[in-house]
Write a protein that holds these residues in place. Sequence first.
Motif, PDB file in Angstrom:
ATOM      1  N   THR B 217      33.344  31.498  49.568  1.00 46.57           N
ATOM      2  CA  THR B 217      33.416  32.834  48.981  1.00 46.57           C
ATOM      3  C   THR B 217      32.593  33.816  49.794  1.00 46.57           C
ATOM      4  O   THR B 217      32.426  34.963  49.415  1.00 46.57           O
ATOM      5  CB  THR B 217      32.871  32.808  47.543  1.00 46.57           C
ATOM      6  OG1 THR B 217      31.555  32.259  47.595  1.00 46.57           O
ATOM      7  CG2 THR B 217      33.728  31.989  46.643  1.00 46.57           C
ATOM      8  N   LYS B 261      32.893  39.414  48.580  1.00 41.54           N
ATOM      9  CA  LYS B 261      34.209  39.085  48.041  1.00 41.54           C
ATOM     10  C   LYS B 261      34.295  39.601  46.610  1.00 41.54           C
ATOM     11  O   LYS B 261      33.439  39.282  45.783  1.00 41.54           O
ATOM     12  CB  LYS B 261      34.421  37.581  48.066  1.00 41.54           C
ATOM     13  CG  LYS B 261      35.846  37.184  47.793  1.00 41.54           C
ATOM     14  CD  LYS B 261      36.064  35.726  48.073  1.00 41.54           C
ATOM     15  CE  LYS B 261      37.543  35.417  48.070  1.00 41.54           C
ATOM     16  NZ  LYS B 261      37.799  34.068  48.548  1.00 41.54           N
ATOM     17  N   SER B 263      36.404  39.030  44.151  1.00 42.86           N
ATOM     18  CA  SER B 263      36.600  38.029  43.097  1.00 42.86           C
ATOM     19  C   SER B 263      35.768  36.774  43.374  1.00 42.86           C
ATOM     20  O   SER B 263      36.091  35.704  42.889  1.00 42.86           O
ATOM     21  CB  SER B 263      38.084  37.671  42.989  1.00 42.86           C
ATOM     22  OG  SER B 263      38.567  37.316  44.264  1.00 42.86           O
ATOM     23  N   GLU B 265      32.750  35.866  42.473  1.00 43.92           N
ATOM     24  CA  GLU B 265      32.084  35.295  41.293  1.00 43.92           C
ATOM     25  C   GLU B 265      33.038  34.381  40.534  1.00 43.92           C
ATOM     26  O   GLU B 265      32.710  33.263  40.161  1.00 43.92           O
ATOM     27  CB  GLU B 265      31.626  36.453  40.393  1.00 43.92           C
ATOM     28  CG  GLU B 265      30.622  36.075  39.343  1.00 43.92           C
ATOM     29  CD  GLU B 265      29.246  35.845  39.944  1.00 43.92           C
ATOM     30  OE1 GLU B 265      28.517  35.029  39.368  1.00 43.92           O
ATOM     31  OE2 GLU B 265      28.926  36.461  40.979  1.00 43.92           O
ATOM     32  N   GLU B 266      34.259  34.888  40.364  1.00 42.53           N
ATOM     33  CA  GLU B 266      35.280  34.151  39.621  1.00 42.53           C
ATOM     34  C   GLU B 266      35.580  32.816  40.308  1.00 42.53           C
ATOM     35  O   GLU B 266      35.639  31.771  39.670  1.00 42.53           O
ATOM     36  CB  GLU B 266      36.539  35.026  39.571  1.00 42.53           C
ATOM     37  CG  GLU B 266      37.588  34.527  38.629  1.00 42.53           C
ATOM     38  CD  GLU B 266      38.809  35.439  38.650  1.00 42.53           C
ATOM     39  OE1 GLU B 266      38.659  36.649  38.913  1.00 42.53           O
ATOM     40  OE2 GLU B 266      39.907  34.916  38.409  1.00 42.53           O
ATOM     41  N   GLN B 267      35.721  32.879  41.650  1.00 46.44           N
ATOM     42  CA  GLN B 267      36.041  31.667  42.396  1.00 46.44           C
ATOM     43  C   GLN B 267      34.910  30.642  42.286  1.00 46.44           C
ATOM     44  O   GLN B 267      35.143  29.457  42.064  1.00 46.44           O
ATOM     45  CB  GLN B 267      36.287  32.016  43.863  1.00 46.44           C
ATOM     46  CG  GLN B 267      36.687  30.792  44.683  1.00 46.44           C
ATOM     47  CD  GLN B 267      36.936  31.141  46.133  1.00 46.44           C
ATOM     48  OE1 GLN B 267      37.069  32.305  46.492  1.00 46.44           O
ATOM     49  NE2 GLN B 267      37.005  30.132  46.962  1.00 46.44           N
ATOM     50  N   ARG B 268      33.668  31.150  42.410  1.00 48.32           N
ATOM     51  CA  ARG B 268      32.524  30.233  42.343  1.00 48.32           C
ATOM     52  C   ARG B 268      32.445  29.551  40.988  1.00 48.32           C
ATOM     53  O   ARG B 268      32.223  28.355  40.887  1.00 48.32           O
ATOM     54  CB  ARG B 268      31.216  30.985  42.641  1.00 48.32           C
ATOM     55  CG  ARG B 268      30.892  31.034  44.127  1.00 48.32           C
ATOM     56  CD  ARG B 268      29.466  31.486  44.331  1.00 48.32           C
ATOM     57  NE  ARG B 268      29.241  32.858  43.925  1.00 48.32           N
ATOM     58  CZ  ARG B 268      29.415  33.907  44.742  1.00 48.32           C
ATOM     59  NH1 ARG B 268      29.788  33.724  45.980  1.00 48.32           N
ATOM     60  NH2 ARG B 268      29.198  35.128  44.310  1.00 48.32           N
ATOM     61  N   ASN B 269      32.661  30.346  39.928  1.00 48.12           N
ATOM     62  CA  ASN B 269      32.604  29.781  38.581  1.00 48.12           C
ATOM     63  C   ASN B 269      33.671  28.722  38.389  1.00 48.12           C
ATOM     64  O   ASN B 269      33.421  27.651  37.830  1.00 48.12           O
ATOM     65  CB  ASN B 269      32.778  30.887  37.528  1.00 48.12           C
ATOM     66  CG  ASN B 269      31.535  31.732  37.421  1.00 48.12           C
ATOM     67  OD1 ASN B 269      30.456  31.305  37.849  1.00 48.12           O
ATOM     68  ND2 ASN B 269      31.676  32.934  36.884  1.00 48.12           N
ATOM     69  N   LEU B 270      34.884  29.034  38.861  1.00 50.47           N
ATOM     70  CA  LEU B 270      35.993  28.104  38.716  1.00 50.47           C
ATOM     71  C   LEU B 270      35.705  26.804  39.453  1.00 50.47           C
ATOM     72  O   LEU B 270      35.909  25.705  38.929  1.00 50.47           O
ATOM     73  CB  LEU B 270      37.268  28.754  39.266  1.00 50.47           C
ATOM     74  CG  LEU B 270      38.564  27.986  39.047  1.00 50.47           C
ATOM     75  CD1 LEU B 270      38.867  27.904  37.562  1.00 50.47           C
ATOM     76  CD2 LEU B 270      39.716  28.658  39.771  1.00 50.47           C
ATOM     77  N   GLU B 271      35.175  26.951  40.696  1.00 50.34           N
ATOM     78  CA  GLU B 271      34.887  25.765  41.487  1.00 50.34           C
ATOM     79  C   GLU B 271      33.777  24.942  40.847  1.00 50.34           C
ATOM     80  O   GLU B 271      33.775  23.717  40.899  1.00 50.34           O
ATOM     81  CB  GLU B 271      34.485  26.172  42.916  1.00 50.34           C
ATOM     82  CG  GLU B 271      35.687  26.555  43.749  1.00 50.34           C
ATOM     83  CD  GLU B 271      35.312  27.163  45.080  1.00 50.34           C
ATOM     84  OE1 GLU B 271      36.222  27.462  45.854  1.00 50.34           O
ATOM     85  OE2 GLU B 271      34.115  27.358  45.339  1.00 50.34           O
ATOM     86  N   GLN B 273      33.152  24.800  37.664  1.00 49.85           N
ATOM     87  CA  GLN B 273      33.732  24.144  36.492  1.00 49.85           C
ATOM     88  C   GLN B 273      34.411  22.835  36.867  1.00 49.85           C
ATOM     89  O   GLN B 273      34.196  21.799  36.250  1.00 49.85           O
ATOM     90  CB  GLN B 273      34.773  25.063  35.855  1.00 49.85           C
ATOM     91  CG  GLN B 273      34.284  25.770  34.611  1.00 49.85           C
ATOM     92  CD  GLN B 273      35.339  26.730  34.121  1.00 49.85           C
ATOM     93  OE1 GLN B 273      36.538  26.442  34.207  1.00 49.85           O
ATOM     94  NE2 GLN B 273      34.902  27.876  33.630  1.00 49.85           N
TER      95      GLN B 273
END
Lengths: 172, 277
Positions: B217, B261, B263, B265-271, B273
């Motif tokens: 990210t 980037k 988005s 934050e969103e990617q890091r959270n998803l990864e 999870q």
Amino acid sequence: MINTWIRYSLNFVVLVLVQALILNQLNLGGYINPYLYILFIMVLPVAIPGWLLLILGFFTGLTIDAFLNTPGMHASATVFLSFMRPLFLRYIAPRDGYEPGSLPIPAHFGFIWFLNYAVLCVVTHHLFYFLVEAFTFNNIFSTLWRVIMSSIFTLVFVMIAQLFGQTRTKRN
Amino acid sequence: MRNFFRFIEKYHFFLLFLVFETLALYLVVNYNQLQQQTFISTSNRITASFLEISGSFRNYFALKRANDELSRENAFLRSQLQNMAETAPSRNVVSSVDLLTPDRFHYRQAKVINNSVNKQFNYITINRGAMHGIKPETGVISARGLVGVVKNVSPHYSTVLSLLNTRLKVSAKLRDSNFFGSLEWDGHSYRHVVLTEIPAHAPVQIGDAVVTSGYSTIFPDGILVGTIEDFQLGEGEGFYRIKVKLSVDFKSLAYVEVAEKISGEEQRNLEKQSQDD
């Protein structure tokens, strides 16, 4: 007494700024970095109390660490230097010992004596620093090479600095 | 109890030495855990303001080179703009393509006020901080390519882990074949980094471009790192060790851009999870 404090504070500020703004910006051969700032520890009075020496060593190192983003590395090396300094001074003491109020500078004990003293201090500090920096005994030769080259350059700068300091610190 | 005090008194020098040495080495060893400590760093207000003064002197002498670099970047961007206009004839197509593009980055420019290339841990200090929207763990690039990753942020300044820092690892790939590996500095030459973990069946040629992989990210996809100068296959190993000549001249770095980037934050959270599952 107050005079001494002012002089050493000035020493500290000048050496830290010279280190941070000039010497740290030098790029000699890629990995040589002279660390002149340890001169501050080296020229503290011979009779300085041990605890004060260690405290000053720690904070000098930490100040340089702040400029180099290396928390603890220079501090650990300068604390080690401060610890070893009394031993070195005892080891190379003049035959009739140290007079009260003497400073470990060439004006008081002569050039050859000071060179011995400076080599001991600089090599000790650099060896400790570069080992902590590498944090491994792998590539020990590359680390030792750094120690040797940087020590030579630091010593040259230490000697040059004496040209400026000598007149101010004449024996009284 | 009296013996204890006598002991302390007798060995106070050695004990005090142990205390300070332990404290200093604690700082060294826990370096990575102490992310938020910006006090012992160049993003601290006092050190940074000194460095900014000396940096402005140095930048003055580097103005000509900075100018050249900026005008070259301008020309490059202009030609890209033209290409885009040609490939996307109608406005609607552009906007719909835009929506599908996952990697959107926001760029903020910054000036380098301190930089080194001759340590094992080289850092860059820039004159933008939290107040200007800089966040830790964002990528730093220059007109010529990859520079580093933001580490510490104070209100007005940030310190950047330079690519020339043995603590930094970056995911990179071969531009032509998309094989990706891990990029790090070996601590020797400030003109070279080493790319490892490229499998032996990948086509590797001297002169090929190495770019960022875009899997993290931190960096946009395809930011130039450098070109392959030399490579070798370790005996009995399935991976290349590739010597990459850096496109950025770290000695003359003056202006950089911080890429965030949108988005990310969103990617890091998803990864995170899926890692926890």
